[in-house]
Motif scaffolding. Structure first.
Motif, short mmCIF file in Angstrom:
data_model
loop_
_atom_site.label_atom_id
_atom_site.label_comp_id
_atom_site.label_asym_id
_atom_site.label_seq_id
_atom_site.Cartn_x
_atom_site.Cartn_y
_atom_site.Cartn_z
N SER A 294 0.84 -1.19 0.00
CA SER A 294 0.00 0.00 0.00
C SER A 294 0.88 1.24 0.00
CB SER A 294 -0.91 0.01 1.23
OG SER A 294 -0.13 0.17 2.41
N ALA A 295 0.26 2.37 -0.33
CA ALA A 295 0.99 3.63 -0.37
C ALA A 295 1.49 4.01 1.02
CB ALA A 295 0.10 4.73 -0.93
N ALA A 296 0.70 3.74 2.03
CA ALA A 296 1.10 4.06 3.40
C ALA A 296 2.30 3.21 3.83
CB ALA A 296 -0.07 3.85 4.36
N TYR A 297 2.29 1.93 3.43
CA TYR A 297 3.40 1.04 3.75
C TYR A 297 4.68 1.54 3.08
CZ TYR A 297 6.17 -3.19 4.25
OH TYR A 297 7.16 -4.08 4.55
N LYS A 298 4.56 1.98 1.83
CA LYS A 298 5.73 2.49 1.10
C LYS A 298 6.28 3.75 1.75
CE LYS A 298 4.23 0.74 -3.37
NZ LYS A 298 3.73 1.12 -4.70
N LEU B 114 11.63 5.13 7.12
CA LEU B 114 12.52 4.29 7.92
C LEU B 114 13.91 4.22 7.28
CD1 LEU B 114 12.85 2.39 10.34
CD2 LEU B 114 12.09 0.53 8.86
N ARG B 115 13.96 4.11 5.98
CA ARG B 115 15.24 4.06 5.28
C ARG B 115 16.00 5.37 5.39
NH1 ARG B 115 12.34 1.90 1.03
NH2 ARG B 115 12.44 3.91 -0.03
N ASN B 116 15.29 6.49 5.22
CA ASN B 116 15.97 7.79 5.17
C ASN B 116 16.28 8.39 6.53
OD1 ASN B 116 15.95 7.69 2.41
ND2 ASN B 116 14.04 8.82 2.21
N THR B 117 15.34 8.35 7.45
CA THR B 117 15.55 9.00 8.74
C THR B 117 15.87 8.02 9.86
OG1 THR B 117 13.20 8.94 9.29
CG2 THR B 117 13.99 10.88 8.12
N VAL C 249 7.91 4.88 12.47
CA VAL C 249 6.72 5.59 12.94
C VAL C 249 5.69 4.65 13.55
CG1 VAL C 249 6.96 7.56 11.40
CG2 VAL C 249 5.73 5.55 10.63
N SER C 250 5.77 3.38 13.24
CA SER C 250 4.80 2.44 13.82
C SER C 250 4.99 2.29 15.33
CB SER C 250 4.88 1.08 13.14
OG SER C 250 6.15 0.53 13.31
N THR C 251 6.17 2.64 15.85
CA THR C 251 6.39 2.56 17.29
C THR C 251 5.70 3.70 18.04
OG1 THR C 251 8.44 3.83 17.11
CG2 THR C 251 8.62 1.43 17.03
N PHE C 252 5.33 4.77 17.31
CA PHE C 252 4.66 5.90 17.94
C PHE C 252 3.16 5.70 18.07
CE2 PHE C 252 8.39 8.03 15.92
CZ PHE C 252 9.05 8.33 17.10
#
Length: 69
Positions: free
Chosen positions: A4-8, A14-17, A21-24
């Motif tokens: 999905s777009a949200a997963y992407k 996660l790759r860049n920063t 965000v799923s931990t929040f």
């Protein structure tokens, strides 16, 4: 299966920063929705008021709402 777009977006962030965000996400261990079963009185009232009381009991002596004049 397609992503999905949200997963992407989450994977990109996660790759860049390096932030996941799923931990929040807040995990609520209890339901905030109040579930209550109807009492016997509420069930009887619902049954009595069903269909807007088209056939009201006691309107005519025999309980019939229609009568021929």
């Amino acid at each position: 299966m397609a992503k999905s777009a949200a997963y992407k977006k989450r994977a990109h962030q996660l790759r860049n920063t390096g932030k996941d965000v799923s931990t929040f996400r807040s995990d609520v261990d209890f339901s905030t929705h109040v579930r209550m079963t109807k009492t016997k009185k509420e069930k009887l009232q619902q049954y009595q008021n069903k269909y807007k009381k088209h056939f009201q009991q006691g309107l005519r002596p025999d309980g019939n709402a229609f009568y021929i004049a």
